[in-house]
Scaffold this motif. Structure first.
Motif, PDB file in Angstrom:
ATOM      1  N   LEU A  29      -4.589  -0.718  -4.657  1.00 40.71           N
ATOM      2  CA  LEU A  29      -3.776   0.499  -4.644  1.00 40.71           C
ATOM      3  C   LEU A  29      -4.315   1.451  -5.700  1.00 40.71           C
ATOM      4  O   LEU A  29      -4.524   1.055  -6.848  1.00 40.71           O
ATOM      5  N   ALA A 145      -4.662   1.629  -0.383  1.00 38.22           N
ATOM      6  CA  ALA A 145      -3.638   2.658  -0.221  1.00 38.22           C
ATOM      7  C   ALA A 145      -3.586   3.491  -1.488  1.00 38.22           C
ATOM      8  O   ALA A 145      -4.004   3.051  -2.564  1.00 38.22           O
ATOM      9  N   PHE A 168      -8.615   4.342   4.051  1.00 37.81           N
ATOM     10  CA  PHE A 168      -7.366   3.974   3.407  1.00 37.81           C
ATOM     11  C   PHE A 168      -6.329   3.618   4.466  1.00 37.81           C
ATOM     12  O   PHE A 168      -6.213   4.294   5.485  1.00 37.81           O
ATOM     13  N   ASN A 169      -5.564   2.576   4.187  1.00 39.97           N
ATOM     14  CA  ASN A 169      -4.561   2.108   5.132  1.00 39.97           C
ATOM     15  C   ASN A 169      -3.244   2.854   5.022  1.00 39.97           C
ATOM     16  O   ASN A 169      -2.364   2.686   5.871  1.00 39.97           O
ATOM     17  N   GLY A 170      -3.084   3.642   3.997  1.00 44.17           N
ATOM     18  CA  GLY A 170      -1.841   4.392   3.848  1.00 44.17           C
ATOM     19  C   GLY A 170      -1.857   5.278   2.616  1.00 44.17           C
ATOM     20  O   GLY A 170      -2.625   5.057   1.671  1.00 44.17           O
ATOM     21  N   ALA A 192       3.988   0.992  -0.242  1.00 41.67           N
ATOM     22  CA  ALA A 192       2.603   0.636   0.092  1.00 41.67           C
ATOM     23  C   ALA A 192       2.483  -0.854   0.370  1.00 41.67           C
ATOM     24  O   ALA A 192       1.838  -1.271   1.345  1.00 41.67           O
ATOM     25  N   HIS A 195       4.026  -1.691   3.639  1.00 35.49           N
ATOM     26  CA  HIS A 195       3.193  -1.194   4.737  1.00 35.49           C
ATOM     27  C   HIS A 195       1.989  -2.101   4.975  1.00 35.49           C
ATOM     28  O   HIS A 195       1.614  -2.370   6.127  1.00 35.49           O
TER      29      HIS A 195
END
Length: 262
Positions: A29, A145, A168-170, A192, A195
């Motif tokens: 993150l 993320a 990026f996943n989120g 995050a 998710h």
């Protein structure tokens, strides 16, 4: 940097962190302003804070001469664009002696600060070696993320600029409806993690503020302090960050060692 660079960039600590994360492939993150880019480049945000205060005065008593000075001292004294959002929300939430305050200044304040962040994108500079780091993590299928006190829209725009939007996943930015959810509150970090569908103990947050560390700690995530100044590095170490780096090159080297050890 002086000797603090070598003292803080502990390769062994970084490698242990990657290995000890509670999964075969840890999730990473990123805080946005700092670890991903230098958004404001040291520019003050007092003018934005003043715009927010002027709007609040307009809606919360400016037209009534007897109510001038209505803003709380904590609001009046704040010259930071993010700090003013939280303090304005705190003032809104406290019981009013006469009548409930209008929520309009909160909405306008969020718009003003988001506009400032959007303008700042024009001169924002990527963090050194961030492209190499993100590409390496993506190559290893590590979920990524962004967790930030900045607004989601400008973050997504910048990620697209760096061709990161598919890597990026989120993106989990500032809650536009409640500034109290900004870090150190772990709200965006929790979103995050949920998710990504992974336990907090398998997540590593890279941030440049003690508030990032506090948010990670509250949820049980690991934390790497990104500190390019000696004083900030000392603060991170004293706050017991799992590792502290002055450059992404240190993380890249540790990830390469991690890949070789698998």
């Amino acid at each position: 940097m002086t000797d603090a660079t070598n003292a803080t960039d502990d390769q062994d600590a970084l490698l242990r962190l990657l290995i000890e994360a509670d999964t075969d492939i840890p999730a990473v993150l990123f805080d946005f302003d700092g670890p991903v880019c230098d958004l404001f480049r040291g520019a003050p945000t007092d003018d934005v804070a003043e715009q927010v205060k002027e709007t609040a005065r307009l809606y919360w008593g400016w037209r009534d001469p007897q109510d001038q000075g209505l803003l709380d001292p904590e609001v009046e004294s704040c010259n930071d664009s993010h700090g003013i959002l939280r303090r304005l929300r705190d003032m809104y939430e406290r019981p009013a002696p006469k009548k409930r305050l209008s929520a309009e200044p909160l909405k306008r304040a969020e718009e003003i600060v988001t506009e400032q962040e959007t303008r700042a994108l024009r001169t924002a500079v990527p963090a050194p070696h961030i492209v190499t780091l993100v590409d390496l993590l993506h190559e290893l299928d590590m979920p990524m993320a962004v967790v930030s006190n900045n607004a989601e829209g400008p973050i997504r725009t910048y990620l697209e600029h760096l061709d990161f939007d598919k890597k990026f996943n989120g993106v989990f930015g500032r809650d536009p409806h409640d500034a109290r959810h900004m870090k150190p509150d772990p709200h965006c970090v929790r979103l995050a993690i949920e998710h990504l569908g992974v336990p907090a103990s398998s997540c590593i947050l890279i941030g440049d503020q003690i508030t990032d560390l506090e948010a990670a700690r509250e949820l049980g995530a690991w934390f790497i302090g990104y500190a390019q100044e000696e004083e900030r590095a000392r603060e991170m170490k004293q706050a017991e960050a799992d590792a502290v780096v002055s450059t992404h090159l240190s993380i890249i080297a540790a990830v390469e060692k991690f890949r070789a050890s698998r």
